[in-house]
Structure formats: structure tokens, C-alpha cells
Design a protein around this motif. Structure first.
Motif, PDB file in Angstrom:
ATOM      1  N   HIS A   1      -0.824   4.201   9.106  1.00 10.88           N
ATOM      2  CA  HIS A   1      -1.310   3.333   8.048  1.00 10.88           C
ATOM      3  C   HIS A   1      -2.670   2.774   8.464  1.00 10.88           C
ATOM      4  O   HIS A   1      -2.763   1.759   9.159  1.00 10.88           O
ATOM      5  CB  HIS A   1      -0.319   2.195   7.793  1.00 10.88           C
TER       6      HIS A   1
ATOM      7  N   THR B   1       0.809  -1.221   0.000  1.00  8.75           N
ATOM      8  CA  THR B   1       0.000   0.000   0.000  1.00  8.75           C
ATOM      9  C   THR B   1       0.839   1.266   0.000  1.00  8.75           C
ATOM     10  O   THR B   1       0.640   2.152  -0.807  1.00  8.75           O
ATOM     11  CB  THR B   1      -0.927   0.047   1.240  1.00  8.75           C
ATOM     12  N   ARG B   2       1.809   1.348   0.877  1.00  8.63           N
ATOM     13  CA  ARG B   2       2.455   2.632   1.112  1.00  8.63           C
ATOM     14  C   ARG B   2       3.404   3.030  -0.011  1.00  8.63           C
ATOM     15  O   ARG B   2       3.316   4.110  -0.571  1.00  8.63           O
ATOM     16  CB  ARG B   2       3.207   2.581   2.457  1.00  8.63           C
TER      17      ARG B   2
ATOM     18  N   GLU C   1       9.305  -1.365   1.452  1.00  8.46           N
ATOM     19  CA  GLU C   1       8.729  -1.354   2.797  1.00  8.46           C
ATOM     20  C   GLU C   1       9.527  -2.245   3.745  1.00  8.46           C
ATOM     21  O   GLU C   1       9.701  -1.934   4.928  1.00  8.46           O
ATOM     22  CB  GLU C   1       7.279  -1.822   2.730  1.00  8.46           C
TER      23      GLU C   1
ATOM     24  N   GLY D   1       6.004   1.200   8.011  1.00 14.05           N
ATOM     25  CA  GLY D   1       4.882   0.290   8.168  1.00 14.05           C
ATOM     26  C   GLY D   1       5.306  -1.114   8.538  1.00 14.05           C
ATOM     27  O   GLY D   1       6.422  -1.368   8.996  1.00 14.05           O
TER      28      GLY D   1
END
Length: 730
Positions: free
Chosen positions: A506, A407-408, A415, A446
Motif C-alpha cells: 500500500h 483506499t484499498r 479493511e 493494510g
């Protein structure tokens, strides 16, 4: 008594001498010379063996040999690299003149060149023949991937994720658009890999990279099982690829699948299983090192220490409490397995080949994905009766791909590297149950394990390719062939993101579900006349083709949202969600019509000519540029077949040159037409009125992309065709 023993010993010795004399008398000395059948040049180093024994010799530099053999019943065997083995019974001969013939199997190999075949030694264009002997041993289910490193000028690249699409380029990038080559399977041009421009936005893949967020690519070569391949040819220059006109600008890869042979049923099984691990890992900091470096960086920046890194604060995290090694937590052992079972056989006038395949690969990271599973089946049949031939080819595959999610940063490996050791893996206080950093404490990184386990991305595909052909011999030198094919792709893709919070940075508050359903059917018909005749030293092959194709892409998108903060359980179907439903769809239609004429001419097996002209009509262009013409010409000279050529170790030397024009019609649909948005409202006399607005500037004269190529090549085979060299300039 003593005298009797002496007499016996004397008689025994005499008998042994007689036997030895008889044996010696039976030996026969044979001599001879061995020469090449074409040049009559002596061949040094030829093995001469008395068959069934270890008795042998080799010829000297002048091709001469001499050997003692047992007698007239002996059989001599003559063998030499690159030549056919010969035998001769000694009989009452003592002098032999042996002539060895070149084994030209490799040079006379028949290769597929599109709408026909040609001897490998007669090729004038730049065509590479891929060695398919070891393809079945390569642990991959994507034909594109097993082509890697098999032929010069062909690049294969793509992600290592199970089921990830592999991209192929022939001789680099030659267009601003789609660079994929055309794939032809058993004479059928299949639908190219296309990223469908469906309406709808991914929640997970924000940048909409190919295959992310939108529907997975339709068409392409990945759905077919490499275990069924019989031969692969790569057409690289415009002269060779111009046969396919508007689709050949990026090169052509021609694949022929296995067919049955007359005889008893042959059963074949191949299977493999492997373990995959991430062998090399990066050296990352633990909690103590991270806090030391982070505190120094903040001090140098004139800032204050994060509370979780400050031993004087209650929020301080020590290495005794949390020291997460994210690589240990994220990586796991993956597996890859491949199985193939085939049956082949038939009678003289009817043969068959059938196979089933299974492939499964899991990734090396923790979570439901990535994982790719594929089931495949192939059935090929051929029949002949008098002047008629018939054949059918059917291929089906079903694949299920679970994607690696993120996602990030849109890259889970990024990540993983930036995840900090002071964040714990699990935290039951968070929605979803995974630990996460607090932005209040400066923990903005995250949890990659959480991201790959909470969200779901699943691609399911069905692919059917079927073709039938009929062929009739009108005259001894003239045949007519018609081929009908149907290529259909279907897909169902799902993307789901639940409510979660992985720390306070997040978070996802509104659970969402995206569905994509689509189809891409393609119908193709080819009518072909082939004239082939040898008159004296003239070898002529002419082909005339009329081809039509119709296809479309249709994709439906549906979106649904659960209420804010809903934490499940989730019924992951659109109709099971009570709010936030929406849907959209797209459809693109495409047609082509083509005419082709090609001439292959050879004189005295020395001088070669190939010329072709193709005209393509495409619906992708406006009325003023509906068609394009694509000519090509190629010349070849077999220098090694000239009477003046006298180099014994060179079996074949050929010079060739080509010029050709190929086109590209894969520019997208309807680019010559204006498009409007009918959902634009405006105020008229204080009343809200529906309206439309033009959304794209167009050029009605948009035309074909053309690529002109000149190619000069030199082909050489040496030392009995054991070494082959091909040099190209283009």
C-alpha cells in the motif's frame, strides 16, 4: 358541680347534633342523564365531579347519574374521553339534561396539501400527517432521518457516518432514475439532491459511489434544521402528488416551518449531548490463532508458511512482540451535541420567529474524520394590513463534513476485519509513520488507522433559501397570492493524498490534490388565485396556478500533483503546487413552466370530490415532447355523517378512491442533443489535425416518464379520536 358538668356536656352534644343536622340538611341530591350531541345516544362512563372536591360518580349504561352535592353553589363538571368538558351550576335544579359535544380538533386539523390547505377530515388523497411533537428530541440534523418510522410507506436509509446523506423513498422504487421525493418548504419546491457529474477522478474513492470522489450532492433536505419544523405532510398517491405534476412521481413531502404568534416574546432553548460507542465488536483472532489458521490453510493448499508465521525463520513474529487488536486501535468514543435557541412573538398585525442552531457529531473511529458540524439560522416574518398580507422566510446553513477515508477496499470496515494482528500500528521507518504488512511475507492486508489519518476528504457547503409572498383579498371569496423564492447551494470540496507507504503493498508515490467548487441557484415564482365559498350545503374551493422555475448547476474541478516522492511540507492549495495542474468544468441549465387547475368540492360534509389538471413544460426534453399533462381525480364518502350511521364509538368513517397520473422530468440535461469530444486528433496527409467525434447516441423523441396510480383507502377514528386507522390498497 357535678350537675353543672352534666348540663355542659348535654348542651355541647345537643349543639353538635344541631350542626350535623344543619350540615345534612344542606346536602342536595342531583340527578340527570348525559347524551351525545349528534346522535342523542346515552353516554355511559362519563365522569361527574363536584368541582373543587373529590366527590364524584360516573354515568351508568343508560347515561344516568345521581350525586349528593353541598348545595346550590356547587358546580358540576362533566368530562368524557373524546368530548369537550362541560360545567353546570346546581342552583335550584335537581334534574339535569347534559349534552356533550365531540372534541373534533383532530379531525378538523388543517393540513397543507400543496398550493393550499384542507381539513384533515376532508382529505381524499393518500396524505399522511407526521407527528412533529418529538422531532426536536431526535439527535439528528437531517430532516430525512427524523422522518424514519414516522409514517407508513416511507423508507429512510443511508450510512451511519456523521453527515452522510439519507435517502427517502415513498412506496418503494417507481423509476429507473432519481427516486427522491419532491420537498416543499413553506410553499417553495427546493432543489433536489443531485450528484454532480463533474470532470475529475477521485484518488481515494475508486468506484465513484454517490457522494464519493465527485462533488457531494447538491440541493436536498439535509441543510435544514428539524428544530424549526411546525408540520410535515407526505403526499403518497398520484392524486395528491399530481398537484406538482412532473416533479411528483416519487411523492411529495411538504414542510411548514414555525411562525410567530401575537403576544410577548417567547424564548425557547433546547440542547442535548450524548456519547457514542461501538457496543458490540466481532470476535477476531489474535496473533497465535491467526498464525495457526493461516499455516493450516497454506498447508492444505500445498503452499509454504509465511516467513512471519514460521517459528523457524528469523522473520517470525511472536505474540509477545506484535499482537494488534485492530478494533481496539480503530474504535474510539464519539460525541453528538445539538443546540437550538429561538425567539417568537409580535403584535396583532406583525409577527416574527427567529432561531439559531448548532450541531456537531464525531465518529467512533480514530482520526480527523468522520465529523460533521452545522450552523443554521431561520427568520420568518408575517405582516397584514387590511386586505393585504405579506411574509418572508429566510434560512441559512453552513456545514463542514470530514469524511471517513479508505483506499484499498472502498470500505474501511472491510479493511478493519481483514487486517491481521501480526502488523504493528506504527512504524517510523515507513513514510507517513504507520506500520504495514510486507507482500514478501504474505502480509497483504493494510492498516485502517493509517488510511483514515493520512488522506483528507473535506466537504463544505453553504445553503440559502429565501422566499417572500404577498397576498390580497380581491373579493370576499377570491384571493391572489404571489411567491418569489431563491434557493442557492454552494460547495467547496477538497481531497488530498500525501506520499506514504503502509508496507510495500500500500504505497502512494505522487502526492495529489483535488478541488471542486460549485453552485446550484434556483429561482421560482408562483402566481396563485384561490376561490373559496360555502353556499348552503355546497363547499367549493378552486385554485389556479401559474409557476416558472429556472436553475443551473455549475462545477469547476482542479487537480494538482507534487513531484514524485515529495514528502512535504504541503501547501494544500492548487496554486501552491508547481506541477501536474489541470482543470475542467461543467454547467447544466434547466427551466420549467407550469399551469395548474384544481377543484375541491364537498356536499353536506358527506360527499367529497377533488379534481386537478397540471401541464408542465421542461427544458430536459426535445421540441416534440416539451410538455406533459398530469390529471387526477379523487372521491370521498364520509359514511359516519350519514343519518343511518349509528355506531357510538366510531367518530369518523370515510371511504375514498383516487386515480392520477404523475410525471418525472429528472432524467438529466440535454439527453436529446448530440455531444462531441473536440480533443480527438487524427493524421491527415501525414499531418496531425484536430478533430471531433460523437460520444453519445441520442433519441430526439425522448419523452416524459409517467406513473399512473389507483388508490383505495379507508379512514376511521374511534373512541373519541384517540385511535385512528387508515388502510390503503394501491
Amino acid at each position: 358541680m357535678k350537675e353543672k358538668r352534666l348540663i355542659i356536656l348535654y348542651m355541647t352534644g345537643l349543639l353538635l347534633l344541631l350542626c350535623m343536622g344543619m350540615g345534612y340538611a344542606q346536602k342536595t341530591l342531583v340527578k340527570g342523564t348525559i347524551v351525545d350531541a349528534n346522535s342523542n345516544i346515552a353516554l355511559p362512563g362519563v365522569n361527574v365531579v363536584e368541582k373543587g372536591t373529590t366527590n364524584g360518580t360516573v354515568t351508568d349504561i343508560e347515561g344516568v347519574f345521581s350525586l349528593e352535592v353541598d348545595g346550590p353553589a356547587s358546580v358540576l363538571e362533566f368530562s368524557y374521553v373524546g368530548y369537550l368538558t362541560e360545567t353546570a351550576v346546581v342552583g335550584d335544579q335537581t334534574q339535569f339534561e347534559i349534552v356533550l359535544v365531540e372534541d373534533i380538533t383532530q379531525l378538523d386539523e388543517v393540513v397543507v396539501i400543496g398550493y393550499g390547505t384542507q381539513r384533515k377530515s376532508d382529505l381524499t388523497g393518500s396524505v399522511s400527517v407526521v407527528n412533529t411533537e418529538n422531532l426536536e428530541k431526535i439527535a439528528s440534523t437531517d430532516i430525512a432521518k427524523v422522518l424514519q418510522g414516522q409514517t407508513p410507506g416511507v423508507q429512510v436509509f443511508g450510512a451511519g457516518e456523521p453527515g452522510a446523506r439519507q435517502r427517502v423513498q415513498i412506496r418503494g422504487v417507481g423509476t429507473f432514475g432519481n427516486t427522491e421525493p419532491l420537498y416543499v418548504i413553506d410553499g417553495v419546491p427546493i432543489a433536489s439532491a443531485t450528484n454532480v457529474n463533474v470532470s475529475g477522478q477521485s484518488m481515494i474513492f475508486e468506484d465513484h459511489a454517490p457522494g464519493y470522489g465527485y462533488s457531494a450532492p447538491s440541493g436536498g433536505i439535509a441543510d435544514f434544521d428539524p428544530s424549526n419544523i411546525e408540520s410535515v405532510q407526505v403526499l403518497k398517491d398520484a392524486s395528491a402528488a399530481a398537484t406538482y405534476g412532473a416533479r411528483g412521481a416519487n411523492g411529495v413531502i411538504i414542510i411548514t416551518t414555525k411562525r410567530g404568534k401575537a403576544g410577548a416574546t417567547r424564548v425557547s432553548y433546547e440542547g442535548s449531548y450524548g456519547i457514542q460507542n461501538v457496543a458490540k465488536r466481532m470476535e477476531l483472532t489474535g496473533t497465535d490463532q491467526f498464525q495457526e489458521i493461516n499455516n493450516a490453510a497454506r498447508l492444505n493448499d500445498g503452499s509454504f508458511m509465511s516467513r512471519t508465521n514460521n517459528p523457524n525463520r528469523a522473520e517470525f513474529i511472536s505474540s509477545d512482540s506484535i499482537d494488534t487488536d485492530w478494533q481496539d486501535e480503530f474504535f474510539t468514543r464519539g460525541h453528538i451535541t445539538k443546540h437550538s435557541l429561538s425567539l417568537a412573538g409580535g403584535a396583532e398585525n406583525s409577527t416574527y420567529y427567529a432561531s439559531i442552531g448548532y450541531f456537531d457529531q464525531t465518529g467512533t473511529v480514530v482520526g480527523p474524520g468522520p465529523r460533521y458540524t452545522k450552523y443554521s439560522a431561520q427568520l420568518n416574518m408575517d405582516q397584514k394590513k387590511g386586505r393585504f398580507k405579506f411574509g418572508q422566510s429566510f434560512s441559512y446553513s453552513h456545514s463542514d463534513q470530514i469524511r471517513l477515508t479508505s483506499t484499498r477496499w472502498n470500505n474501511i470496515m472491510t479493511e478493519l476485519v481483514i487486517a491481521i494482528p501480526t502488523v504493528q500500528l506504527y512504524d517510523t521507518a515507513n513514510i507517513g509513520g504507520y506500520g504495514g504488512g510486507s507482500e514478501d511475507y504474505g502480509q497483504i492486508a493494510g492498516n485502517p488507522v493509517a488510511f483514515n489519518n493520512l488522506s483528507e476528504v473535506n466537504f463544505k457547503r453553504h445553503r440559502l433559501l429565501g422566499s417572500i409572498f404577498g397576498e390580497v383579498e380581491i373579493l370576499k371569496s377570491l384571493t391572489y397570492r404571489i411567491t418569489l423564492s431563491y434557493d442557492r447551494s454552494e460547495w467547496f470540496n477538497k481531497e488530498f493524498v500525501p506520499t506514504y507507504n503502509v508496507g510495500n503493498r500500500h504505497t502512494w508515490e505522487i502526492p495529489q490534490l483535488n478541488n471542486w467548487r460549485g453552485e446550484q441557484p434556483q429561482i421560482n415564482m408562483v402566481n396563485q388565485l384561490t376561490f373559496q365559498k360555502v353556499v348552503g350545503k355546497h363547499d367549493i374551493t378552486a385554485v389556479a396556478v401559474y409557476e416558472v422555475q429556472k436553475d443551473h448547476i455549475e462545477d469547476l474541478y482542479a487537480h494538482a500533483e507534487w513531484p514524485l516522492g515529495f514528502e512535504g511540507p504541503y501547501l494544500k492549495v492548487i496554486s501552491g503546487v508547481s506541477s501536474g495542474q489541470s482543470s475542467k468544468g461543467v454547467r447544466y441549465e434547466h427551466t420549467m413552466m407550469s399551469y395548474l387547475g384544481r377543484l375541491n368540492y364537498a356536499y353536506a360534509d358527506r360527499y367529497l370530490l377533488t379534481a386537478s389538471i397540471r401541464r408542465d413544460y421542461s427544458s430536459n426534453f426535445g421540441p416534440n415532447n416539451k410538455y406533459g399533462d398530469f390529471p387526477s381525480v379523487a372521491l370521498g364518502w364520509k359514511i359516519s355523517n350519514e343519518s343511518f350511521f349509528d355506531v357510538p364509538f366510531i367518530n369518523m368513517l370515510k371511504l375514498r378512491g383516487t386515480w392520477g397520473k404523475a410525471g418525472n422530468e429528472r432524467i438529466g440535461a440535454y439527453l436529446y442533443e448530440t455531444t462531441v469530444n473536440s480533443s480527438v486528433n487524427y493524421i491527415f496527409n501525414d499531418v496531425l489535425m484536430p478533430g471531433t467525434i460523437q460520444t453519445r447516441a441520442i433519441d430526439p423523441s425522448i419523452r416524459w416518464e409517467e406513473r399512473v396510480t389507483t388508490n383505495v383507502g379507508l379512514d376511521m377514528a374511534m373512541l373519541g379520536n384517540k385511535i385512528e386507522l387508515s388502510a390503503e390498497y394501491y
